[in-house]
Design an enzyme around this catalytic site. Sequence first.
Site, PDB file in Angstrom:
ATOM      1  N   ASN A 157       0.822  -1.200   0.000  1.00 39.25           N
ATOM      2  CA  ASN A 157       0.000   0.000   0.000  1.00 39.25           C
ATOM      3  C   ASN A 157       0.860   1.256   0.000  1.00 39.25           C
ATOM      4  OD1 ASN A 157      -2.620   1.591   0.649  1.00 39.25           O
ATOM      5  ND2 ASN A 157      -1.181   2.258   2.224  1.00 39.25           N
ATOM      6  N   GLU A 158       0.801   1.971  -1.091  1.00 34.06           N
ATOM      7  CA  GLU A 158       1.345   3.345  -1.207  1.00 34.06           C
ATOM      8  C   GLU A 158       2.859   3.471  -1.092  1.00 34.06           C
ATOM      9  OE1 GLU A 158      -0.943   6.043   1.300  1.00 34.06           O
ATOM     10  OE2 GLU A 158      -2.631   5.950  -0.071  1.00 34.06           O
ATOM     11  N   ASN A 159       3.575   2.357  -1.112  1.00 30.75           N
ATOM     12  CA  ASN A 159       5.018   2.508  -0.983  1.00 30.75           C
ATOM     13  C   ASN A 159       5.678   2.972  -2.274  1.00 30.75           C
ATOM     14  OD1 ASN A 159       4.706   1.753   1.626  1.00 30.75           O
ATOM     15  ND2 ASN A 159       5.322  -0.378   1.305  1.00 30.75           N
TER      16      ASN A 159
ATOM     17  N   SER B 110      -0.555  -0.455  -4.635  1.00 32.97           N
ATOM     18  CA  SER B 110      -1.746   0.379  -4.786  1.00 32.97           C
ATOM     19  C   SER B 110      -1.397   1.719  -4.183  1.00 32.97           C
ATOM     20  CB  SER B 110      -2.939  -0.239  -4.059  1.00 32.97           C
ATOM     21  OG  SER B 110      -4.078   0.581  -4.212  1.00 32.97           O
TER      22      SER B 110
ATOM     23  N   HIS C  79      -5.007   6.610  -5.905  1.00 33.03           N
ATOM     24  CA  HIS C  79      -5.578   7.062  -4.644  1.00 33.03           C
ATOM     25  C   HIS C  79      -5.845   8.557  -4.774  1.00 33.03           C
ATOM     26  CE1 HIS C  79      -3.692   3.524  -2.152  1.00 33.03           C
ATOM     27  NE2 HIS C  79      -4.354   3.128  -3.208  1.00 33.03           N
TER      28      HIS C  79
END
Lengths: 822, 822
Positions: B422-424, B466, B482
């Site tokens: 997630n978001e890395n 993501s 996102h």
Amino acid sequence: MEKRISLNGTWKFREASDNEWNDGKVPGCVQLDLLAQKKISDPFYRMDEVECHKLEEKEWVYRKEFDFDLSEEFDEIKLVFDGIDTIADIYLNGELLGTAENMFISYEFDVTDLISENDNVLEVYFHSSTKVMRTLENNSPIRLESSFETARPYIRKAQYAYGWDWGPRLAQVGLWKDVYISVVKDAVIKNPFFYTEKLQKDTAFVRINASVSSFTDLDLIAEVTVSYDGEVCGRKSVHVEYGGIDAYLKIDNPKLWYPNGIGSQPLYNINIKLLIGEDVIDELNFKSGIRVVRLIREKDSIGESFIFEINGIKVFAKGADWIPADNFLSRITKDDYYKFIRLAKDANMNMLRVWGGGIYEDEAFYDACDEMGIMVWQDFMYACAQYPDQFDWFQQMAAEEAEDVLLRLRNHPSIVLWCGNNENNTGFYSWWGNGDPKYLGNYIYKEILPQICAKYDPSRPYWVSSPYGGVDPNSESEGDRHQWNVWSGWADVKAYLADKSRFVSEFGFQSMPDWKTVLSYTKEDDRYILSPVMISHNKQIDGMERLIRYMVSELGFPKDFKSFVYLTQFNQAEAIKKGVEHWRAGKFMTAGTLYWQFNDCWPVASWSCIDYYKRKKALYYYSSRFYADVLPYIMEEGDGITIYGISDLLHDEEAHIKILCYNLDGEKISEREINAKLISNDVVKIAHYSVDELGIGYSPRIMPVDALHCTLPVERNGNLLNSIIYVKMTVGNSTYENYIVFDKFRNLNLRKPSIKCSIEGNKIILSSDVPAFGVFVETENDVDIKDNCLNMIPGEKYILECSGEPGNVEVLDLTSLISKIY
Amino acid sequence: MEKRISLNGTWKFREASDNEWNDGKVPGCVQLDLLAQKKISDPFYRMDEVECHKLEEKEWVYRKEFDFDLSEEFDEIKLVFDGIDTIADIYLNGELLGTAENMFISYEFDVTDLISENDNVLEVYFHSSTKVMRTLENNSPIRLESSFETARPYIRKAQYAYGWDWGPRLAQVGLWKDVYISVVKDAVIKNPFFYTEKLQKDTAFVRINASVSSFTDLDLIAEVTVSYDGEVCGRKSVHVEYGGIDAYLKIDNPKLWYPNGIGSQPLYNINIKLLIGEDVIDELNFKSGIRVVRLIREKDSIGESFIFEINGIKVFAKGADWIPADNFLSRITKDDYYKFIRLAKDANMNMLRVWGGGIYEDEAFYDACDEMGIMVWQDFMYACAQYPDQFDWFQQMAAEEAEDVLLRLRNHPSIVLWCGNNENNTGFYSWWGNGDPKYLGNYIYKEILPQICAKYDPSRPYWVSSPYGGVDPNSESEGDRHQWNVWSGWADVKAYLADKSRFVSEFGFQSMPDWKTVLSYTKEDDRYILSPVMISHNKQIDGMERLIRYMVSELGFPKDFKSFVYLTQFNQAEAIKKGVEHWRAGKFMTAGTLYWQFNDCWPVASWSCIDYYKRKKALYYYSSRFYADVLPYIMEEGDGITIYGISDLLHDEEAHIKILCYNLDGEKISEREINAKLISNDVVKIAHYSVDELGIGYSPRIMPVDALHCTLPVERNGNLLNSIIYVKMTVGNSTYENYIVFDKFRNLNLRKPSIKCSIEGNKIILSSDVPAFGVFVETENDVDIKDNCLNMIPGEKYILECSGEPGNVEVLDLTSLISKIY
């Protein structure tokens, strides 16, 4: 010799398609003329601005009939317009003299053969600037990015006229400056320039030049005299050659011009006489100062410095950004300008930046700055847009404008920097994805302007843009920077404390204008926070939301609408104080803070410190404190507080420091006294005290705190929420105060103060039983108060001087403004 | 054959430095055990979370004494822990079996030679994870960026345990899953895998494999049977070779598994028998579905598509992001999971994303998703941080974990995507300035995980992160995105309407939890908006400020604290509705919306649609409407409105459309009826009506509007502020409704409705005289209400079904919630 015959005064005007003529005023504009005739309502009232929007597509004619005495001898007669706003055809006696296209420059037309003794008819036909710029935009092969109005880059008109995030859309039309006839006989001296080439020990090397427009073939001699206070300091005679003169002079023991706070502002008189033999055929006088300015840009461990140096002394710039003081410019009087600059001086400012979306200001503005030591950062008038400089005609107009501006303004010692534009280079880089383009305005900022500045004014630095420096023009490590994370970017105020800008040329925080000003533009029904009128008088999108966001973050909810007005002012003052103190404490790593913005152009909620009616907001009162030459600065560090002494004084000074520690319920916890030496133009660490040492005990209290990207409850010292530490620093006869509290005001155990208030003539005398914050005095009469928005030490007496009798007085403070009902 | 002997139940535990043993529960955790013994207070109450912070540095021992029957024959005895949280040494009868380091994987230890008949002592010694991770961090040669807690990337523990912007810092310690003894005789089947290789006409080609752990040298045969509803659909016998089996089967006329809304969710039973001759020596049953999933990533004029295709059908993903449903995971029951997934299904969702900062969920979660057609986007558990994958040990742990997860979860047809983190990757690119690094976690996402996924699960796509796709991993033109400009970036809600994301895997908007939930975690004194407890129960920094910012922007100020709670919920629902409707209208340019977030892990103001206690927020009720398979969508366009029909149905349908136009004072202005064809799985434009056509007249009204970066007063049609248009779209027996108003609610001429309310058993019946908005029914009893937060058409009857008798009922609506006092 030149003689000027003014054509100012009453003219006739009409809408082009109309037949009826009405009286109009020159200098002036259509809108003011219509307003005077009550044909439109005041656009500053409620949302009546909208009526003026409908005028934009109209065309107007101004007409002056006059006689002219042709009996005296002359060589040339010219018709001169100091300012035409904007697109206009000029006719004299039915002949087209030419077309004006740039409101920033003066226009002159040779009318020697056209003017007659009687019944001259001068007509100025104003096209719709809006239609013209839209046509230019529609015909352009490329689309330009811009804010507020997409077509405005195409015309040389004050860019704020089409609306800004603090100003209405009110595009004035008219002859906004003087109109006169210039009659020249023999020869005339033009565009004189006096400047300091260098300072050496007790000598100033100055240079004076000028051009001479001559109708004679005889030899011309110019006698240049520099005098101060009636006493001649230097004189030289030179031949007029190549259409001009050029004289070098040495002034011994010169009286140097310094910025406010550093020294005085001596102005020399420069007299130039033009002689044929013994006969004076023209003479010219002007004032200027002796000083040298250098922008110190030296590589260092962080990046590159950005420090103004005046006469060899580094000066931390303290000031604000200046915008036009009205939407209808001819309304601003010389007296207004002097009042504004006096206000800046009294707030301990030493610099104003004339922002690039407005105008090159009136002479009076710069005269006042010269006299009061306010340095001027002068932008060229390009702002927040790409400009069509791929066109030759636009390049030529830009060059012409720059030349006009430089010739007009270069004798003002107050001006210390020419700057290419406002935010267009950061726009290229960060907003529009252009990188560092050849055109889009960049050809002007990087080619045209530096060349013209070098040619007409070798005495000052030129800077491409504000902000500029570094790969990212809004870099924190080089050049100047606009810090808008706070406010526009919605970041918490404490983000200022992490900012390491080298020079902050913009940062700001909105507030509502003075309560009396709010009353002036509203009906009773409009007086709630989210009313259409209130939203329309905050031109920033989501401006009201930001006012609320920051208010609730720091203070909480207001008791009512009026409380909201005061709370936003207190909040603004505290926020800017936080930033300025942080940056001043880092001098000269950071070398200046110009907060956005000094003034307003209409009554509005904005970032200003004084509102349109020159009523002072809380930020104004705070400015005189945080911009004082000595600033005691208290930082929470480790287990307690550290006290720093920030000095802009030019010599070391002994300071006596008193630390007073109170409970918020008024009990004095402790007191300390120490002496320290303030270092000249530097920052010293004076003392560190642990909270414990100061007698503030420990009581556990769980509070939510900002952790790494989330909020966590943490045990803190509850006593801190009940404590305040005041510092008083005495240097000579002056005492400087500051204070620290240990959390946001909304979290403190504030006690309702009992404030005693008495009035003696023009004085209001106050004292409080407990520490009181945001103490506002509201007077019945519209008087100017010297100080206000006090943070009161218990038991101390505060005397507020008013410009007249205050009438009834209401005293408000944070506890009376904040509501806890939610 | 494997036999399992549970060691769950009552254990003893103590703090390591303590001597006294107390009863503890397995599965469970220290915090729940302490809570049960009243040694700590409820960390969800007020700010009592802080007490648990103090536990972090402590060490703990769990102990179980047990006897064991060694009389039966066996080949191997293992001790198995399904989940150990986190760093723990395991001792049996004083011997160290090993050390656990990863809460996400199961641990098994061979205890064949250690276990005795009587008085076995099993001890698990828990180190302080906080101390361990800090030590690892301190010893690391590089500093890792992360949010919330800098050391968390060093240990494989649910990352949200150390606080998130919606969760407290509550790092559970303990045996959070089952503990048992596994006794194996002869051989055992392990890690079975059933998946669909391809679908061809009426045939599914499926493959079944498994590994076999054997203690015999005899030939083993595996018999694989696939049956549906008791009926055998396919059977095959294969030899056990190379330690495993591999069987291909053809299933004729397969019943395909579809997401909710598209079709049903048939689950097949797979049976594997292990035979020596005729003797069944092991047998295993599990369920799975037949379906193929493809992620359609095709270049197009905008960039690249990102569309989930199930069995050849494009599916617009409608759902939300899932976080762990508690901070103490063992509290979540199977029943809870089924309730949660039922709620998702009832809200017409078809996808949940198991977010990478939580856990790989419990079997029950995926079982429920399989059964109810909720597709699962499964992140690997890395979130908002750089990870230390330059270390071999970390790489190895990541590989081991991925293998464990894949073997455990791959049979669930609901899972449609494995996603690296997630978001890395957006972190690398946008937050930390790493570009696209080799390590910092990227080696895991780009090397280890795709390899392991390919090896253990060829049936599903793998996606790096993501968001991901495009040069900027949070690109609008490729991959998933996102969208946090709104809310986190403070942008106005209307920014959604400009967003052209290909797949919105996160976007969100906070609200307060249910009023009864607010009461549950507060004392009377805490019940004001900016109280420390309220701020602490909104873990986002400046979260309360954002709630206020968006509330005042859209609705105005609340009447009181409780009104604030309801207004934030209404505001959230309207905001997410705006986004979802916009994106659904652009299907399949945009191919999914997963709003952040479905659920909560404690009682908190957050982005969730149901709160910790499963109480529905307004957004939940709205979701079932805006996620319905048919959605009438009304857009203001040109001089009026355009009506679109969005259909997720798999065949064209005739729709009957009714347009109802009302004044806000209840007068019906006009009504229109039309028929239209809805196109299968597509969007159609149905009709455009000018405002005039609909009978909404014109009355000039000056209003401030958002112009190009500033606010300008503009003449608008005042009648629009007094109008509402409802659309009812009937398809078969279902009627779908929507409505449009023509400005923010704060600007509308809302009338106070007179709402009739009666209660009949478990039903609440409502009707209003004028259009009423945000009509909330608050019941005395804590019952579940099937619908709530209504926007009522005048005169229509609304029947709300409750799960029980509601008791007294209070009816609230926008006009009763909003205050105009400011």
